[in-house]
Design a protein around this motif. Sequence first.
Motif, PDB file in Angstrom:
ATOM      1  N   GLY A   1       0.833  -1.205   0.000  1.00  0.00           N
ATOM      2  CA  GLY A   1       0.000   0.000   0.000  1.00  0.00           C
ATOM      3  C   GLY A   1       0.865   1.251   0.000  1.00  0.00           C
ATOM      4  N   THR A   2       0.327   2.347  -0.536  1.00  0.00           N
ATOM      5  CA  THR A   2       1.099   3.582  -0.671  1.00  0.00           C
ATOM      6  C   THR A   2       0.287   4.785  -0.205  1.00  0.00           C
ATOM      7  N   ILE A   3       0.969   5.712   0.466  1.00  0.00           N
ATOM      8  CA  ILE A   3       0.407   6.994   0.866  1.00  0.00           C
ATOM      9  C   ILE A   3       1.298   8.095   0.314  1.00  0.00           C
ATOM     10  N   VAL A   4       0.702   9.124  -0.277  1.00  0.00           N
ATOM     11  CA  VAL A   4       1.444  10.285  -0.761  1.00  0.00           C
ATOM     12  C   VAL A   4       0.888  11.517  -0.053  1.00  0.00           C
ATOM     13  N   HIS A   5       1.789  12.271   0.588  1.00  0.00           N
ATOM     14  CA  HIS A   5       1.387  13.455   1.334  1.00  0.00           C
ATOM     15  C   HIS A   5       2.157  14.658   0.811  1.00  0.00           C
ATOM     16  N   PRO A   6       1.477  15.668   0.236  1.00  0.00           N
ATOM     17  CA  PRO A   6       2.183  16.858  -0.268  1.00  0.00           C
ATOM     18  C   PRO A   6       2.763  17.679   0.876  1.00  0.00           C
ATOM     19  N   MET A   7       3.924  18.281   0.613  1.00  0.00           N
ATOM     20  CA  MET A   7       4.609  19.089   1.618  1.00  0.00           C
ATOM     21  C   MET A   7       4.977  20.447   1.033  1.00  0.00           C
ATOM     22  N   PRO A   8       4.258  21.504   1.381  1.00  0.00           N
ATOM     23  CA  PRO A   8       4.677  22.839   0.947  1.00  0.00           C
ATOM     24  C   PRO A   8       6.076  23.159   1.476  1.00  0.00           C
ATOM     25  N   VAL A   9       6.796  24.013   0.775  1.00  0.00           N
ATOM     26  CA  VAL A   9       8.184  24.282   1.135  1.00  0.00           C
ATOM     27  C   VAL A   9       8.307  24.927   2.515  1.00  0.00           C
TER      28      VAL A   9
ATOM     29  N   GLN B   1       8.804   1.840   3.386  1.00  0.00           N
ATOM     30  CA  GLN B   1       9.854   2.503   2.613  1.00  0.00           C
ATOM     31  C   GLN B   1       9.429   3.953   2.415  1.00  0.00           C
ATOM     32  N   LEU B   2      10.356   4.873   2.693  1.00  0.00           N
ATOM     33  CA  LEU B   2      10.079   6.301   2.617  1.00  0.00           C
ATOM     34  C   LEU B   2      10.719   6.888   1.373  1.00  0.00           C
ATOM     35  N   ASN B   3       9.916   7.568   0.570  1.00  0.00           N
ATOM     36  CA  ASN B   3      10.360   8.250  -0.649  1.00  0.00           C
ATOM     37  C   ASN B   3      11.205   7.363  -1.559  1.00  0.00           C
ATOM     38  N   GLY B   4      10.859   6.084  -1.591  1.00  0.00           N
ATOM     39  CA  GLY B   4      11.445   5.165  -2.553  1.00  0.00           C
ATOM     40  C   GLY B   4      12.851   4.687  -2.268  1.00  0.00           C
ATOM     41  N   LYS B   5      13.448   5.095  -1.112  1.00  0.00           N
ATOM     42  CA  LYS B   5      14.838   4.678  -0.891  1.00  0.00           C
ATOM     43  C   LYS B   5      15.222   4.466   0.569  1.00  0.00           C
ATOM     44  N   HIS B   6      14.398   4.843   1.511  1.00  0.00           N
ATOM     45  CA  HIS B   6      14.752   4.680   2.924  1.00  0.00           C
ATOM     46  C   HIS B   6      13.861   3.598   3.534  1.00  0.00           C
ATOM     47  N   ASP B   7      14.454   2.481   3.922  1.00  0.00           N
ATOM     48  CA  ASP B   7      13.720   1.389   4.552  1.00  0.00           C
ATOM     49  C   ASP B   7      13.708   1.600   6.064  1.00  0.00           C
ATOM     50  N   LEU B   8      12.505   1.672   6.635  1.00  0.00           N
ATOM     51  CA  LEU B   8      12.337   1.940   8.060  1.00  0.00           C
ATOM     52  C   LEU B   8      11.494   0.853   8.691  1.00  0.00           C
ATOM     53  N   ILE B   9      11.833   0.511   9.931  1.00  0.00           N
ATOM     54  CA  ILE B   9      11.056  -0.468  10.696  1.00  0.00           C
ATOM     55  C   ILE B   9      10.549   0.180  11.976  1.00  0.00           C
ATOM     56  N   ALA B  10       9.724  -0.551  12.730  1.00  0.00           N
ATOM     57  CA  ALA B  10       9.125  -0.018  13.947  1.00  0.00           C
ATOM     58  C   ALA B  10      10.190   0.574  14.869  1.00  0.00           C
ATOM     59  N   GLY B  11       9.943   1.791  15.322  1.00  0.00           N
ATOM     60  CA  GLY B  11      10.880   2.513  16.173  1.00  0.00           C
ATOM     61  C   GLY B  11      11.730   3.507  15.420  1.00  0.00           C
ATOM     62  N   ASP B  12      11.900   3.298  14.108  1.00  0.00           N
ATOM     63  CA  ASP B  12      12.659   4.237  13.287  1.00  0.00           C
ATOM     64  C   ASP B  12      11.841   5.495  13.024  1.00  0.00           C
ATOM     65  N   ALA B  13      12.541   6.573  12.673  1.00  0.00           N
ATOM     66  CA  ALA B  13      11.872   7.832  12.364  1.00  0.00           C
ATOM     67  C   ALA B  13      12.693   8.599  11.337  1.00  0.00           C
ATOM     68  N   ALA B  14      12.077   9.641  10.786  1.00  0.00           N
ATOM     69  CA  ALA B  14      12.759  10.467   9.794  1.00  0.00           C
ATOM     70  C   ALA B  14      12.335  11.909   9.954  1.00  0.00           C
ATOM     71  N   ALA B  15      13.336  12.810   9.950  1.00  0.00           N
ATOM     72  CA  ALA B  15      13.100  14.248   9.890  1.00  0.00           C
ATOM     73  C   ALA B  15      13.140  14.657   8.428  1.00  0.00           C
ATOM     74  N   ILE B  16      12.095  15.341   7.961  1.00  0.00           N
ATOM     75  CA  ILE B  16      11.936  15.635   6.538  1.00  0.00           C
ATOM     76  C   ILE B  16      11.758  17.139   6.342  1.00  0.00           C
ATOM     77  N   SER B  17      12.598  17.718   5.493  1.00  0.00           N
ATOM     78  CA  SER B  17      12.475  19.142   5.180  1.00  0.00           C
ATOM     79  C   SER B  17      12.848  19.361   3.719  1.00  0.00           C
ATOM     80  N   ASN B  18      12.399  20.488   3.168  1.00  0.00           N
ATOM     81  CA  ASN B  18      12.685  20.835   1.776  1.00  0.00           C
ATOM     82  C   ASN B  18      12.304  19.709   0.816  1.00  0.00           C
ATOM     83  N   SER B  19      11.152  19.115   1.075  1.00  0.00           N
ATOM     84  CA  SER B  19      10.644  18.038   0.231  1.00  0.00           C
ATOM     85  C   SER B  19       9.249  18.413  -0.245  1.00  0.00           C
ATOM     86  N   HIS B  20       8.975  18.220  -1.528  1.00  0.00           N
ATOM     87  CA  HIS B  20       7.670  18.592  -2.076  1.00  0.00           C
ATOM     88  C   HIS B  20       6.573  17.598  -1.696  1.00  0.00           C
TER      89      HIS B  20
END
Length: 235
Positions: free
Chosen positions: A174-182, A196-215
Amino acid sequence: MIDIRRGQERGTADLDWLKSYHTFSFGQYYDPRHMSFGPLRVINEDVIQPGQGFGTHGHKNMEIITYVLEGALEHRDSLGNGSIIKPGDVQRMTAGTGIQHSEYNPSLSEPVHLLQIWIVPDAEDLEPGYEQVRLSADQPFNHLYLIGAKKSRQGAVTIHQQVDLYAAQLSQQGTIVHPMPVQRKAWLHVAKGAIQLNGKHDLIAGDAAAISNSHEITVHGQSESAEIILFDMAT
Protein backbone atom coordinates in the motif's frame (compact mmCIF):
# COMPACT_ATOMS: atom_id res chain seq x y z
CA MET A 1 16.42 16.49 2.95
CA ILE A 2 15.74 13.39 5.03
CA ASP A 3 17.59 12.58 8.25
CA ILE A 4 16.99 9.06 9.59
CA ARG A 5 16.72 8.38 13.34
CA ARG A 6 17.10 4.63 13.92
CA GLY A 7 15.04 3.11 16.70
CA GLN A 8 17.95 1.01 17.95
CA GLU A 9 19.92 4.21 18.60
CA ARG A 10 17.28 5.75 20.89
CA GLY A 11 17.81 6.27 24.58
CA THR A 12 16.33 3.63 26.88
CA ALA A 13 15.01 3.21 30.40
CA ASP A 14 14.68 -0.41 31.50
CA LEU A 15 12.92 -0.95 34.82
CA ASP A 16 11.11 -3.98 36.23
CA TRP A 17 7.75 -2.45 35.35
CA LEU A 18 8.63 -0.20 32.39
CA LYS A 19 10.58 -0.43 29.15
CA SER A 20 10.88 2.98 27.50
CA TYR A 21 12.56 4.18 24.31
CA HIS A 22 13.34 7.89 23.97
CA THR A 23 13.54 9.42 20.49
CA PHE A 24 14.67 12.74 22.02
CA SER A 25 16.61 13.55 25.19
CA PHE A 26 14.46 12.72 28.21
CA GLY A 27 15.06 12.04 31.88
CA GLN A 28 18.54 10.59 32.38
CA TYR A 29 19.05 10.20 28.62
CA TYR A 30 20.78 13.23 27.16
CA ASP A 31 22.06 13.61 23.62
CA PRO A 32 22.60 17.18 22.36
CA ARG A 33 22.13 15.91 18.78
CA HIS A 34 18.59 14.78 19.59
CA MET A 35 16.87 17.37 21.75
CA SER A 36 13.78 18.14 19.68
CA PHE A 37 12.51 18.76 16.16
CA GLY A 38 10.74 22.08 15.85
CA PRO A 39 8.07 22.14 18.58
CA LEU A 40 8.17 18.33 18.85
CA ARG A 41 9.97 17.69 22.14
CA VAL A 42 9.27 14.08 23.20
CA ILE A 43 8.32 10.78 21.61
CA ASN A 44 8.56 8.05 24.21
CA GLU A 45 7.59 4.50 23.30
CA ASP A 46 6.55 2.86 26.56
CA VAL A 47 5.68 -0.71 27.49
CA ILE A 48 4.12 -0.84 30.98
CA GLN A 49 3.73 -4.17 32.74
CA PRO A 50 0.36 -5.39 34.12
CA GLY A 51 -0.86 -3.57 37.20
CA GLN A 52 1.93 -0.98 37.04
CA GLY A 53 2.21 2.66 35.99
CA PHE A 54 3.23 6.24 36.64
CA GLY A 55 2.07 7.66 39.96
CA THR A 56 0.65 11.16 40.23
CA HIS A 57 3.09 13.72 38.86
CA GLY A 58 2.95 17.19 37.35
CA HIS A 59 3.60 19.01 34.07
CA LYS A 60 3.54 22.64 32.92
CA ASN A 61 3.51 24.39 29.55
CA MET A 62 3.35 21.30 27.36
CA GLU A 63 0.85 19.62 25.03
CA ILE A 64 0.86 15.91 25.96
CA ILE A 65 -0.64 13.40 23.55
CA THR A 66 -1.13 9.72 24.37
CA TYR A 67 -1.59 7.16 21.58
CA VAL A 68 -2.06 3.53 22.63
CA LEU A 69 -0.84 0.82 20.27
CA GLU A 70 -1.79 -2.28 22.30
CA GLY A 71 -3.56 -2.86 25.59
CA ALA A 72 -5.24 -0.18 27.70
CA LEU A 73 -4.10 2.74 29.86
CA GLU A 74 -6.02 4.20 32.81
CA HIS A 75 -5.78 7.99 33.18
CA ARG A 76 -6.69 10.27 36.10
CA ASP A 77 -5.89 13.96 36.50
CA SER A 78 -6.33 16.99 38.74
CA LEU A 79 -9.09 18.34 36.47
CA GLY A 80 -11.29 15.44 37.57
CA ASN A 81 -10.94 13.38 34.40
CA GLY A 82 -10.78 9.60 34.55
CA SER A 83 -10.72 7.40 31.48
CA ILE A 84 -9.40 4.26 29.84
CA ILE A 85 -7.39 4.85 26.66
CA LYS A 86 -7.34 2.04 24.10
CA PRO A 87 -6.10 1.62 20.52
CA GLY A 88 -8.18 3.96 18.36
CA ASP A 89 -8.31 6.64 21.07
CA VAL A 90 -6.32 9.88 21.07
CA GLN A 91 -5.84 11.81 24.30
CA ARG A 92 -4.55 15.39 24.60
CA MET A 93 -3.70 17.22 27.79
CA THR A 94 -2.80 20.88 27.84
CA ALA A 95 -0.58 21.20 30.92
CA GLY A 96 -0.47 25.01 30.70
CA THR A 97 -0.22 26.59 34.16
CA GLY A 98 0.00 23.12 35.71
CA ILE A 99 -1.71 19.75 35.80
CA GLN A 100 -1.26 16.57 37.85
CA HIS A 101 -2.02 13.14 36.43
CA SER A 102 -1.37 9.42 36.79
CA GLU A 103 -1.25 6.63 34.21
CA TYR A 104 -1.65 2.94 35.03
CA ASN A 105 -2.06 -0.33 33.22
CA PRO A 106 -5.35 -1.65 34.63
CA SER A 107 -4.83 -5.16 33.23
CA LEU A 108 -3.49 -7.85 35.55
CA SER A 109 -2.28 -10.00 32.65
CA GLU A 110 -1.41 -7.90 29.58
CA PRO A 111 1.16 -5.11 29.12
CA VAL A 112 0.17 -1.80 27.53
CA HIS A 113 2.22 -0.42 24.62
CA LEU A 114 1.90 3.29 23.89
CA LEU A 115 3.45 6.44 22.51
CA GLN A 116 3.67 9.50 24.72
CA ILE A 117 4.21 12.68 22.70
CA TRP A 118 5.08 16.14 23.99
CA ILE A 119 4.71 19.26 21.86
CA VAL A 120 5.79 22.72 23.05
CA PRO A 121 2.71 24.98 22.82
CA ASP A 122 2.70 28.30 20.99
CA ALA A 123 1.91 30.18 24.22
CA GLU A 124 2.84 29.72 27.87
CA ASP A 125 0.52 29.45 30.85
CA LEU A 126 -2.54 28.29 28.93
CA GLU A 127 -5.53 27.12 30.92
CA PRO A 128 -5.09 23.37 31.62
CA GLY A 129 -7.34 21.23 29.45
CA TYR A 130 -8.20 17.68 28.50
CA GLU A 131 -9.63 16.05 25.39
CA GLN A 132 -10.07 12.45 24.31
CA VAL A 133 -11.60 11.29 21.04
CA ARG A 134 -12.38 7.90 19.59
CA LEU A 135 -11.38 7.48 15.97
CA SER A 136 -13.83 5.98 13.53
CA ALA A 137 -13.59 2.20 13.45
CA ASP A 138 -13.84 2.11 9.65
CA GLN A 139 -10.74 4.17 8.82
CA PRO A 140 -9.37 2.74 5.56
CA PHE A 141 -5.85 1.41 5.18
CA ASN A 142 -3.35 3.45 3.14
CA HIS A 143 -4.94 6.75 4.14
CA LEU A 144 -3.66 9.46 6.49
CA TYR A 145 -6.30 10.49 9.00
CA LEU A 146 -5.97 13.63 11.08
CA ILE A 147 -5.79 13.01 14.83
CA GLY A 148 -4.60 16.41 16.08
CA ALA A 149 -4.47 19.98 14.75
CA LYS A 150 -4.16 23.63 15.76
CA LYS A 151 -7.74 24.22 14.68
CA SER A 152 -9.60 21.04 15.46
CA ARG A 153 -11.33 19.54 12.44
CA GLN A 154 -12.37 16.14 11.16
CA GLY A 155 -12.83 14.93 14.74
CA ALA A 156 -9.20 15.57 15.72
CA VAL A 157 -8.06 16.79 19.13
CA THR A 158 -6.90 20.40 19.42
CA ILE A 159 -3.13 21.03 19.65
CA HIS A 160 -2.02 24.51 20.70
CA GLN A 161 0.71 24.66 18.08
CA GLN A 162 1.07 24.84 14.28
CA VAL A 163 1.14 21.05 13.93
CA ASP A 164 -1.10 18.70 11.97
CA LEU A 165 -0.76 15.22 13.45
CA TYR A 166 -1.74 12.23 11.31
CA ALA A 167 -1.86 8.47 11.78
CA ALA A 168 -2.18 5.73 9.18
CA GLN A 169 -2.15 1.99 8.76
CA LEU A 170 -0.61 0.57 5.60
CA SER A 171 -1.13 -2.77 3.95
CA GLN A 172 1.71 -4.60 2.26
CA GLN A 173 2.44 -2.76 -1.00
CA GLY A 174 0.00 0.00 0.00
CA THR A 175 1.10 3.58 -0.67
CA ILE A 176 0.41 6.99 0.87
CA VAL A 177 1.44 10.28 -0.76
CA HIS A 178 1.39 13.46 1.33
CA PRO A 179 2.18 16.86 -0.27
CA MET A 180 4.61 19.09 1.62
CA PRO A 181 4.68 22.84 0.95
CA VAL A 182 8.18 24.28 1.14
CA GLN A 183 7.32 26.23 4.30
CA ARG A 184 6.50 23.00 6.16
CA LYS A 185 8.62 20.22 7.62
CA ALA A 186 7.71 16.79 8.94
CA TRP A 187 8.66 14.08 11.37
CA LEU A 188 7.59 10.53 10.52
CA HIS A 189 7.62 7.84 13.22
CA VAL A 190 7.09 4.15 12.42
CA ALA A 191 4.94 2.67 15.19
CA LYS A 192 4.54 -0.85 13.76
CA GLY A 193 5.77 -2.92 10.86
CA ALA A 194 8.05 -1.82 8.02
CA ILE A 195 7.83 0.88 5.36
CA GLN A 196 9.85 2.50 2.61
CA LEU A 197 10.08 6.30 2.62
CA ASN A 198 10.36 8.25 -0.65
CA GLY A 199 11.45 5.17 -2.55
CA LYS A 200 14.84 4.68 -0.89
CA HIS A 201 14.75 4.68 2.92
CA ASP A 202 13.72 1.39 4.55
CA LEU A 203 12.34 1.94 8.06
CA ILE A 204 11.06 -0.47 10.70
CA ALA A 205 9.13 -0.02 13.95
CA GLY A 206 10.88 2.51 16.17
CA ASP A 207 12.66 4.24 13.29
CA ALA A 208 11.87 7.83 12.36
CA ALA A 209 12.76 10.47 9.79
CA ALA A 210 13.10 14.25 9.89
CA ILE A 211 11.94 15.63 6.54
CA SER A 212 12.47 19.14 5.18
CA ASN A 213 12.68 20.83 1.78
CA SER A 214 10.64 18.04 0.23
CA HIS A 215 7.67 18.59 -2.08
CA GLU A 216 5.96 15.39 -1.00
CA ILE A 217 6.27 12.37 1.27
CA THR A 218 5.67 8.91 -0.17
CA VAL A 219 5.25 5.98 2.21
CA HIS A 220 5.10 2.42 0.89
CA GLY A 221 4.07 -0.52 3.08
CA GLN A 222 6.64 -3.32 3.26
CA SER A 223 5.06 -5.62 5.83
CA GLU A 224 1.69 -7.28 6.17
CA SER A 225 0.60 -4.35 8.33
CA ALA A 226 2.39 -1.13 9.27
CA GLU A 227 1.39 1.92 11.30
CA ILE A 228 2.90 5.40 11.13
CA ILE A 229 2.54 8.73 12.90
CA LEU A 230 3.26 11.88 10.86
CA PHE A 231 3.85 15.37 12.27
CA ASP A 232 3.38 18.08 9.60
CA MET A 233 4.52 21.38 11.09
CA ALA A 234 5.43 24.93 10.21
CA THR A 235 9.14 25.68 9.84
